[in-house]
Design a protein around this motif. Structure first.
Motif: not given
Length: 362
Positions: A103-105, A112-114, A141-143, A157-159
């Motif tokens: 898991x990357x936070x 965002x990390x997308x 999963x988030x954006x 949660x995009x982060x």
């Protein structure tokens, strides 16, 4: 303004206790997960990176390792790089070469990390030793989207992102599984009755004296020292069925969500309860007073408040001796008490000593 609290009450109907496998009731002592954590950089973002000072420092250090020296005082202004923490769980008996999900936070102000890629990051344990190396493309999963006028919308949660099989194990954690003459099972829920039943079930299959209990949690079993024989021995033990003891009588109240869970062994001593609701409603209807055209006055807003107090009829019901859970639910439903009233009634019964159960507020 009137506020309403929505409460969901669960009733548990008494049912016969079913036997559980030993593997579902206990864990083997020393066979456990280990947490890993690391710090790294995610690159390739579409302008959604962070602008934290430690991100620039980390980027400079990385460039120095590649033989590239950035001029002092030059701010790289990295809009496509984010500093992140990487976490993973190392399962027992994991061997070098196997892979882990990570898991990357984000730890900065990245939006965002997308679309980002995690660069090679060492993952360390509590002993500060490196046990795995992580790298790969993130699945987020988030954006989020933002307009030029400052409006913004975010889904999930995009982060935070995941990388399936994103880490490779480099070091094995030594396990005490094959050491000693005994294997100890630790019950997930400490209970003297369950511990005794585990001992009886094991001795009934293997013979008297093979298992003994240390306390309400730990049960030790004599086991062969040979690793292969010990694995076969455990495969038999973990499938032994044991009837767990019934839990102690408990009433759990979640004060945040209004959820009430009443266990099947909860009983109430004889008691009479009355409970009413008091509602205060305040309405603001301000009036605007306009002066005459030649009066020289100013427009003024005059407050007009209306306060109303209503009290619902008090409800009274009586509990008889040795009341069961079903009878409690029926008594409350017959008088039409709302679930919110049940919370207050249960707390009052506990203070009065009539509730024969442990009241837990979470």
């Amino acid at each position: 303004m009137r506020f309403w609290i929505v409460v969901l009450a669960f009733s548990v109907v008494a049912s016969p206790v079913l036997a559980d496998r030993l593997k579902d009731l206990a864990r083997i002592k020393g066979v456990r997960n280990n947490q890993l954590v690391g710090y790294g950089l995610v690159v390739g973002l579409d302008g959604t990176g962070d602008k934290a000072p430690f991100t620039n420092q980390t980027f400079r250090n990385m460039m120095n390792q590649f033989g590239i020296t950035l001029p002092e005082g030059v701010n790289p202004r990295l809009a496509n790089v984010a500093a992140v923490t990487v976490s993973a769980t190392l399962p027992p008996f994991a061997k070098p070469g196997q892979e882990l999900d990570i898991t990357v936070s984000s730890i900065g102000n990245a939006d965002s990390l997308r679309g980002g890629t995690l660069l090679m990051t060492p993952l360390k344990g509590a002993d500060d030793q490196i046990y795995a190396m992580a790298q790969g493309s993130l699945v987020v999963g988030g954006f989020g989207a933002e307009g030029q006028d400052g409006s913004r919308i975010t889904v999930n949660v995009p982060s935070v992102g995941r990388i399936p099989n994103g880490a490779t194990i480099e070091r094995e954690v030594l396990s005490p599984f094959s050491k000693g003459d005994t294997i100890t099972f630790n019950l997930m829920r400490a209970d003297f009755t369950t511990a005794r039943r585990v001992v009886e079930a094991i001795n009934g299959m293997l013979g008297p004296g093979m298992a003994y209990a240390h306390d309400a949690t730990s049960v030790s079993v004599k086991a062969p020292r040979d690793a292969d024989q010990r694995v076969s021995f455990l495969s038999i033990l973990e499938n032994i069925e044991v009837d767990p003891a019934e839990d102690a009588a408990k009433v759990v109240i979640n004060s945040r969500t209004g959820t009430i869970v009443v266990g099947q062994n909860v009983k109430v001593s004889p008691a009479a309860v009355t409970h009413g609701n008091l509602t205060v409603t305040i309405e603001e209807n301000p009036d605007v007073e306009q002066p005459n055209p030649f009066a020289g006055g100013e427009t003024a807003i005059v407050p007009r408040s209306q306060i109303a107090v209503t009290e619902d009829p008090a409800r009274m019901f009586q509990f008889g001796p040795a009341v069961t859970l079903n009878e409690i639910v029926q008594a409350v439903n017959q008088v039409g008490a709302a679930p919110g009233d049940v919370m207050a009634v249960l707390e009052a019964l506990k203070q009065a000593g009539a509730l024969r159960a442990e009241l837990i507020v979470i």
